[in-house]
Design a protein around this motif. Structure first.
Motif, PDB file in Angstrom:
ATOM      1  N   SER A  35       0.826  -1.202   0.000  1.00  0.00           N
ATOM      2  CA  SER A  35       0.000   0.000   0.000  1.00  0.00           C
ATOM      3  C   SER A  35       0.862   1.255   0.000  1.00  0.00           C
ATOM      4  O   SER A  35       0.577   2.222  -0.723  1.00  0.00           O
ATOM      5  CB  SER A  35      -0.918  -0.013   1.225  1.00  0.00           C
ATOM      6  OG  SER A  35      -1.521   1.239   1.435  1.00  0.00           O
ATOM      7  N   GLN A  39       1.857   4.372  -3.475  1.00  0.00           N
ATOM      8  CA  GLN A  39       1.462   5.775  -3.372  1.00  0.00           C
ATOM      9  C   GLN A  39       1.868   6.565  -4.620  1.00  0.00           C
ATOM     10  O   GLN A  39       2.951   6.369  -5.168  1.00  0.00           O
ATOM     11  CB  GLN A  39       2.082   6.409  -2.132  1.00  0.00           C
ATOM     12  CG  GLN A  39       1.481   5.939  -0.822  1.00  0.00           C
ATOM     13  CD  GLN A  39      -0.005   6.221  -0.734  1.00  0.00           C
ATOM     14  OE1 GLN A  39      -0.433   7.366  -0.640  1.00  0.00           O
ATOM     15  NE2 GLN A  39      -0.797   5.155  -0.773  1.00  0.00           N
ATOM     16  N   GLU A 113      -4.572  -0.107   5.112  1.00  0.00           N
ATOM     17  CA  GLU A 113      -4.064   0.290   3.798  1.00  0.00           C
ATOM     18  C   GLU A 113      -4.348   1.765   3.540  1.00  0.00           C
ATOM     19  O   GLU A 113      -5.288   2.335   4.100  1.00  0.00           O
ATOM     20  CB  GLU A 113      -4.757  -0.501   2.686  1.00  0.00           C
ATOM     21  CG  GLU A 113      -4.465  -1.973   2.618  1.00  0.00           C
ATOM     22  CD  GLU A 113      -5.204  -2.625   1.462  1.00  0.00           C
ATOM     23  OE1 GLU A 113      -4.609  -2.793   0.387  1.00  0.00           O
ATOM     24  OE2 GLU A 113      -6.401  -2.939   1.631  1.00  0.00           O
ATOM     25  N   TYR A 114      -3.542   2.339   2.659  1.00  0.00           N
ATOM     26  CA  TYR A 114      -3.822   3.661   2.109  1.00  0.00           C
ATOM     27  C   TYR A 114      -4.417   3.516   0.718  1.00  0.00           C
ATOM     28  O   TYR A 114      -4.051   2.606  -0.033  1.00  0.00           O
ATOM     29  CB  TYR A 114      -2.527   4.463   1.927  1.00  0.00           C
ATOM     30  CG  TYR A 114      -1.825   4.954   3.161  1.00  0.00           C
ATOM     31  CD1 TYR A 114      -2.504   5.264   4.335  1.00  0.00           C
ATOM     32  CD2 TYR A 114      -0.444   5.143   3.134  1.00  0.00           C
ATOM     33  CE1 TYR A 114      -1.825   5.744   5.443  1.00  0.00           C
ATOM     34  CE2 TYR A 114       0.240   5.627   4.239  1.00  0.00           C
ATOM     35  CZ  TYR A 114      -0.448   5.922   5.395  1.00  0.00           C
ATOM     36  OH  TYR A 114       0.229   6.404   6.486  1.00  0.00           O
ATOM     37  N   GLU A 115      -5.302   4.439   0.345  1.00  0.00           N
ATOM     38  CA  GLU A 115      -5.634   4.619  -1.054  1.00  0.00           C
ATOM     39  C   GLU A 115      -4.395   5.211  -1.736  1.00  0.00           C
ATOM     40  O   GLU A 115      -3.592   5.902  -1.094  1.00  0.00           O
ATOM     41  CB  GLU A 115      -6.835   5.545  -1.216  1.00  0.00           C
ATOM     42  CG  GLU A 115      -8.150   5.015  -0.662  1.00  0.00           C
ATOM     43  CD  GLU A 115      -8.769   3.934  -1.534  1.00  0.00           C
ATOM     44  OE1 GLU A 115      -8.134   3.534  -2.533  1.00  0.00           O
ATOM     45  OE2 GLU A 115      -9.890   3.481  -1.214  1.00  0.00           O
ATOM     46  N   HIS A 118      -3.343   8.886  -0.968  1.00  0.00           N
ATOM     47  CA  HIS A 118      -3.416   9.332   0.427  1.00  0.00           C
ATOM     48  C   HIS A 118      -2.336  10.360   0.772  1.00  0.00           C
ATOM     49  O   HIS A 118      -2.645  11.474   1.221  1.00  0.00           O
ATOM     50  CB  HIS A 118      -3.301   8.124   1.355  1.00  0.00           C
ATOM     51  CG  HIS A 118      -3.251   8.474   2.819  1.00  0.00           C
ATOM     52  ND1 HIS A 118      -4.366   8.887   3.517  1.00  0.00           N
ATOM     53  CD2 HIS A 118      -2.217   8.494   3.707  1.00  0.00           C
ATOM     54  CE1 HIS A 118      -4.029   9.129   4.775  1.00  0.00           C
ATOM     55  NE2 HIS A 118      -2.732   8.914   4.912  1.00  0.00           N
ATOM     56  N   ARG A 138     -11.509   8.208   7.067  1.00  0.00           N
ATOM     57  CA  ARG A 138     -11.210   6.784   6.900  1.00  0.00           C
ATOM     58  C   ARG A 138     -12.460   5.998   6.523  1.00  0.00           C
ATOM     59  O   ARG A 138     -13.592   6.424   6.764  1.00  0.00           O
ATOM     60  CB  ARG A 138     -10.610   6.201   8.184  1.00  0.00           C
ATOM     61  CG  ARG A 138     -11.464   6.451   9.411  1.00  0.00           C
ATOM     62  CD  ARG A 138     -10.859   5.905  10.700  1.00  0.00           C
ATOM     63  NE  ARG A 138     -11.363   6.620  11.856  1.00  0.00           N
ATOM     64  CZ  ARG A 138     -11.421   6.134  13.089  1.00  0.00           C
ATOM     65  NH1 ARG A 138     -11.004   4.904  13.333  1.00  0.00           N
ATOM     66  NH2 ARG A 138     -11.874   6.870  14.089  1.00  0.00           N
ATOM     67  N   GLN A 139     -12.229   4.848   5.905  1.00  0.00           N
ATOM     68  CA  GLN A 139     -13.280   3.892   5.580  1.00  0.00           C
ATOM     69  C   GLN A 139     -13.157   2.716   6.552  1.00  0.00           C
ATOM     70  O   GLN A 139     -12.076   2.159   6.707  1.00  0.00           O
ATOM     71  CB  GLN A 139     -13.114   3.361   4.154  1.00  0.00           C
ATOM     72  CG  GLN A 139     -12.895   4.403   3.088  1.00  0.00           C
ATOM     73  CD  GLN A 139     -12.328   3.781   1.822  1.00  0.00           C
ATOM     74  OE1 GLN A 139     -12.689   2.658   1.445  1.00  0.00           O
ATOM     75  NE2 GLN A 139     -11.411   4.488   1.177  1.00  0.00           N
ATOM     76  N   ARG A 250     -10.931  13.835   2.590  1.00  0.00           N
ATOM     77  CA  ARG A 250     -10.977  12.657   1.727  1.00  0.00           C
ATOM     78  C   ARG A 250     -10.777  11.391   2.556  1.00  0.00           C
ATOM     79  O   ARG A 250      -9.904  11.343   3.424  1.00  0.00           O
ATOM     80  CB  ARG A 250      -9.903  12.744   0.641  1.00  0.00           C
ATOM     81  CG  ARG A 250     -10.108  13.898  -0.326  1.00  0.00           C
ATOM     82  CD  ARG A 250      -8.997  13.931  -1.370  1.00  0.00           C
ATOM     83  NE  ARG A 250      -8.911  12.683  -2.100  1.00  0.00           N
ATOM     84  CZ  ARG A 250      -7.980  12.427  -3.026  1.00  0.00           C
ATOM     85  NH1 ARG A 250      -7.047  13.331  -3.297  1.00  0.00           N
ATOM     86  NH2 ARG A 250      -7.966  11.270  -3.656  1.00  0.00           N
ATOM     87  N   THR A 252      -9.194   8.444   2.610  1.00  0.00           N
ATOM     88  CA  THR A 252      -8.107   7.758   1.906  1.00  0.00           C
ATOM     89  C   THR A 252      -7.429   6.681   2.737  1.00  0.00           C
ATOM     90  O   THR A 252      -6.427   6.110   2.299  1.00  0.00           O
ATOM     91  CB  THR A 252      -7.062   8.789   1.447  1.00  0.00           C
ATOM     92  OG1 THR A 252      -6.716   9.645   2.552  1.00  0.00           O
ATOM     93  CG2 THR A 252      -7.607   9.652   0.313  1.00  0.00           C
ATOM     94  N   LYS A 254      -8.001   2.951   4.492  1.00  0.00           N
ATOM     95  CA  LYS A 254      -8.851   1.761   4.592  1.00  0.00           C
ATOM     96  C   LYS A 254      -8.528   1.087   5.918  1.00  0.00           C
ATOM     97  O   LYS A 254      -7.476   0.461   6.064  1.00  0.00           O
ATOM     98  CB  LYS A 254      -8.590   0.831   3.405  1.00  0.00           C
ATOM     99  CG  LYS A 254      -8.930   1.469   2.070  1.00  0.00           C
ATOM    100  CD  LYS A 254      -8.495   0.619   0.882  1.00  0.00           C
ATOM    101  CE  LYS A 254      -9.386  -0.590   0.712  1.00  0.00           C
ATOM    102  NZ  LYS A 254      -9.039  -1.335  -0.545  1.00  0.00           N
TER     103      LYS A 254
END
Length: 288
Positions: A35, A39, A113-115, A118, A138-139, A250, A252, A254
């Motif tokens: 992850s 980036q 994880e990061y999008e 992020h 965050r999700q 945002r 970003t 997970k």
């Protein structure tokens, strides 16, 4: 002979170091490392992995480092009185800060994880806001994957309190029914909208700030009862130090449930357990 070349981004203190603390779960760590490597950020990006007394993880990282030149790992052995939980995590995060040579520090737990955008979005937010501490949303996801949509806050030990706290977050606009996005924020206004809630994984903070505003390492028995983690201690310390804070807006990060702070029924074998052992405050002898 003097060196007249331009300093590199690392030498001049630019760039970002992502700090990950890990113990006994290299399969999850591998996802975390990928992850960070994925980036889109084009500046200097380093990944510092602090291994919490685990030979298996050190062996895994020795194999992985060859394929990832930005990855560095250090081993921190435990003292006989140390155990898993926020006090140990706070100490390791503070230790990691002393090893960083970039301008910015971000955190990513080994099971999250990061999008891809992020770090980019946080650096852009820091530049635009001129704030030395910025964060994302965050999700929330189940450990196995899939959006967490239950109407209860997973960090409360008591079910009724979890449902009540969730309803309060809905009223404040932090969560929304039918969505797994948590809009964490630092809102110091007086009244019902006031909230101070940011997860450690969401932060991008200036290294110099974190060298001055350390994560408190003292945790009481009441902290254990209330499930207060180092995340809470860090944001409270930043607020107390009056550090300007901004948000990218945002989602970003997970964030996968099933870690020690929310696996309160001990469902997952990979999750470390926070058992209050009297060492959260050093001198305290009170036990669970």
């Amino acid at each position: 002979m003097s060196d007249t070349s331009e300093p590199s981004a690392s030498q001049s203190g630019e760039g970002v170091t992502v700090v990950t603390v890990t113990r006994r779960r290299p399969q999850l760590l591998e996802r975390c490392i990928k992850s960070v490597a994925a980036q889109s950020y084009q500046g200097v990006l380093k990944h510092l992995v602090v291994v919490d007394d685990c030979a298996e993880t050190i062996a895994f990282l020795a194999r992985t480092a060859c394929a990832n030149g930005h990855l560095r790992s250090v081993l921190s052995e435990r003292q006989p009185w140390e155990s898993s939980g926020p006090p140990r995590m706070a100490r390791l995060r503070n230790y990691a800060v002393t090893l960083v040579d970039t301008r910015w520090i971000a955190f990513l737990d080994d099971d999250n994880e990061y999008e891809p955008g992020h770090i980019d979005s946080l650096v852009a937010c820091a530049i635009a806001s001129r704030c030395p501490a910025v964060h994302s949303y965050r999700q929330l996801l189940y450990f196995e994957g899939g959006a967490y949509l239950e109407a209860r806050w997973p960090w409360c030990r008591d079910l009724k309190r979890a449902e009540d706290y969730y309803r309060g977050l809905v009223q404040k606009g932090v969560v929304e029914a039918g969505s797994n996005v948590v809009r964490d924020r630092v809102d110091l206004t007086m009244g019902p909208s006031r909230i101070v809630l940011v997860d450690t994984n969401e932060w991008l903070i200036g290294a110099e700030v974190l060298r001055k505003v350390k994560i408190p390492e003292d945790f009481s028995y009441q902290d254990w009862l209330d499930n207060i983690a180092e995340d809470d201690k860090l944001v409270d310390a930043l607020v107390a130090a009056q550090v300007p804070i901004a948000c990218s807006g945002r989602a970003t990060v997970k964030y996968y449930l099933g870690g020690y702070s929310n696996d309160l029924s001990h469902e997952y074998s990979h999750s470390e357990r926070w058992i209050f052992n009297g060492h959260g405050r050093g001198r305290s002898k009170r036990r669970r």
